[in-house]
Design a protein around this motif. Structure first.
Motif: not given
Length: 635
Positions: A317-336, A350-356
């Motif tokens: 939630s407070r680290v990462g290379m990009y502005d959105l790193s660790g901030k985007l969370y999936c409402a279905i499974c809760g994964s980052v 660049p594209e962001w995907k649910c880690s699950t």
């Protein structure tokens, strides 16, 4: 072929180019150390060609000297420089000793001739005392093919020699290691005899110790660099190189050969299967024991399993290379969400995907997967920034004080600007390097140094000159763009007032106050702010905010992410380009469009069918011929 004495005659374009006085020549010299027995062969060739050019009264505009294989143009920096200078009109004639000195690939030979013709230059082969002409294309092509076959045979002989050596190693008879590169941790004292370099070995062992303690390879690389550890060439040892060194059996004295093999036809190195590798134990004095190396590698492997992608649970939630790193969370499974990328056809996005979903796929193929939406980075950034601006509009008006403070800081920076002094210093340094390069070439001509030494020093000087030239160019551009102090300040003020830079900076600052962004399958985006951090920022810009009057909804924003079809966007762009071409050149052939548009024939064909189907174009054929006219139907 024309004889060498007719270099200034003829009425062709090339002839008119050469009619200028004096005639400029670019000399190319090459030999392969594998092929030339004489150590000074390249120096002799270089001096010989200069003497011939001077006898003919030509001005030597440039000389390109390198010791590389002629089977490919890869890694031939001087040959590439020759081609670049050909386009820059540095010389009128290219001089070579013979075709095989230029190259030994028939394909590359014809590509060179094409370049020569395009730039109206001529080729002089001094061993034959003749100029190349188009009439010689068949003969010279045959020569190039023969040279290529010679190189192929030579490659086979070298490969057979390697195979014989490897077979002897398989039989434990020993046949030499044939190591051609210096190895960190050891010094070569004579052929196939190495001793440990204690200073380097100490650093090597320290790297093993750090890896065993749980340090990553980037951390190891940084610590080693800070401690003054450098490679054999005096450069930084990268994280990738440290990883290879720690994993290599060489650390405990075992050499592995026959891992890769050069394929002459494809001009590439190919990796061989592990079962064909040859392990030579006790080939080097060990720096660490085999047992200790295996123990460290086991520790590394265990950490990799503990942190494998699918079970990655670290709080981001407070680290990462990009502005959105660790901030985007999936409402279905809760994964980052994790950042990936894909090719849209026009560019990589660049594209962001649910880690699950990334680790386990979609539910159609895996019940433990996830079906939440993917987010295009550019689009989600726009959604978040727009939502933040609308919610906290009190931030986006009080700009004058910020602009005045920014300009005050810029004024101070201008007063402290040392760019002019730096420019003078860099130019003096460049002059010194140019003098060093001339001295180095004189040493080569006087046979004070060998061609391999010349190549090594010349490449290093070339690299330093290129870096200095780039810095000088940047400083000169900076000075010429803003020559006047007040003009520079006025331009900055106008940019800050009209370019939206202040708003963008505020929005970016707001994003850093976000705790998390919850992503729903229907595109709903819920932005949750850190209360303390957000209030701290808002009070800077708006002192009238009273914390007690704010409810929880103030720190929560709901927005909508609308998916953009990247492929549809690309198709629309190409379609508009086709319409524009048809308007300007209605007689153009469809087969010429792919090259002009940078897409495939099938892509153009699909676009034309689509435009016809939509009634935006039609083609009027000229009788029974293949000619016709394209008509754009304007709405």
């Amino acid at each position: 072929m024309e004889t060498g004495s007719s270099c200034r005659g003829g009425g062709s374009v090339a002839g008119s180019t050469l009619s200028r006085q004096p005639t400029r020549v670019g000399i190319y010299n090459r030999c392969s150390t594998e092929e030339e027995a004489q150590k000074n062969a390249l120096a002799v060739q270089a001096e010989e060609s200069r003497e011939i050019a001077q006898r003919k009264g030509w001005i030597i505009a440039a000389q390109y000297i390198e010791s590389e294989s002629g089977t490919s143009v890869k890694n031939r920096t001087e040959y590439q420089r020759l081609l670049d200078d050909m386009e820059k009109d540095v010389f009128d004639i290219v001089m070579i000793k013979s075709i095989d000195r230029l190259m030994r690939s028939a394909k590359d030979w014809y590509l060179f001739l094409s370049k020569l013709t395009e730039n109206n230059r001529r080729l002089y082969i001094y061993l034959e005392d003749k100029f190349y002409t188009p009439d010689d294309s068949l003969i010279s092509g045959i020569k190039a093919i023969l040279a290529e076959e010679f190189s192929r045979d030579l490659s086979k002989k070298i490969k057979n020699s390697h195979h014989r050596r490897q077979e002897l190693h398989r039989q434990s008879k020993g046949a030499g290691l044939n190591i051609t590169r210096p190895m960190f941790g050891w010094d070569k004292v004579e052929k196939d005899v190495y001793v440990i370099n204690e200073a380097e070995a100490e650093a090597y062992r320290a790297a093993f110790m750090l890896a065993g303690e749980g340090k990553g390879f980037y951390v190891i690389a940084n610590e080693m660099y800070d401690n003054g550890v450098r490679s054999k060439s005096g450069k930084r040892i990268s994280a990738i190189q440290w990883r290879k060194m720690i994993y290599s059996p060489r650390a405990h004295g075992t050499m592995v050969i026959h891992q890769r093999e050069y394929d002459f036809d494809s001009k590439k190195m190919k990796t061989l299967p592990p079962e064909e590798w040859i392990y030579i134990e006790d080939a080097l004095p060990p720096i660490v024991s085999k047992e200790y190396q295996e123990e460290v590698l086991k520790e590394i492997s265990a950490r990799r399993i503990d942190c494998r992608f699918g079970e990655y649970t670290r709080d981001m939630s407070r680290v990462g290379m990009y502005d959105l790193s660790g901030k985007l969370y999936c409402a279905i499974c809760g994964s980052v969400y994790y950042r990936t990328s894909f090719s849209s056809g026009l560019r990589r996005l660049p594209e962001w995907k649910c880690s699950t979903a990334l680790a386990k796929g979609r539910t159609a193929s895996n019940k433990e997967g996830c079906d939440n939406i993917n987010l295009i980075e550019e689009t989600i950034n726009e959604v978040v920034e727009r939502a933040c601006k609308e919610q906290y509009e009190s931030l986006f008006g009080t700009q004058q004080n910020i602009i005045d403070e920014t300009l005050a800081a810029v004024k101070k920076a201008f007063r402290d600007d040392q760019s002019e002094k730096e420019l003078v210093r860099l130019k003096k340094e460049l002059e010194k390097l140019d003098r060093k390069k001339k001295i180095l070439f004189e040493k080569l001509m006087n046979e004070t140094i060998q061609d391999l030494e010349f190549k090594e020093y010349n490449e290093e000087l070339g690299r330093q000159i290129a870096q200095l030239s780039e810095k000088i160019g940047a400083l000169e551009e900076k000075s010429s763009t803003y020559a006047d102090y007040e003009i520079r300040l006025t331009a900055i003020r106008e940019f800050l007032q009209t370019g939206g830079a202040v708003d963008r900076a505020k929005t970016k600052d707001l994003v850093t106050r976000i705790d998390r962004i919850v992503v729903y399958p229907d595109g709903k985006i819920e932005i949750l702010f850190n209360r303390v951090k957000l209030l701290g920022l808002l009070k800077i810009y708006d002192g009238s905010i009273i914390e007690e009057q704010l409810n929880e909804q103030f720190f929560r924003i709901t927005a909508k992410y609308v998916h953009t079809n990247i492929y549809r966007e690309r198709r629309d762009v190409v379609n508009e380009k086709i319409l524009d071409i048809f308007r300007k050149d209605p007689h153009v052939y469809a087969k010429d469009l792919p090259e002009r548009l940078g897409v495939s024939y099938s892509y153009v064909n699909t676009s034309i069918k689509e435009l016809k189907r939509e009634g935006r174009i039609r083609h009027k054929q000229n009788g029974f011929t293949h000619d016709g006219t394209w008509e754009v139907i304007e709405e």
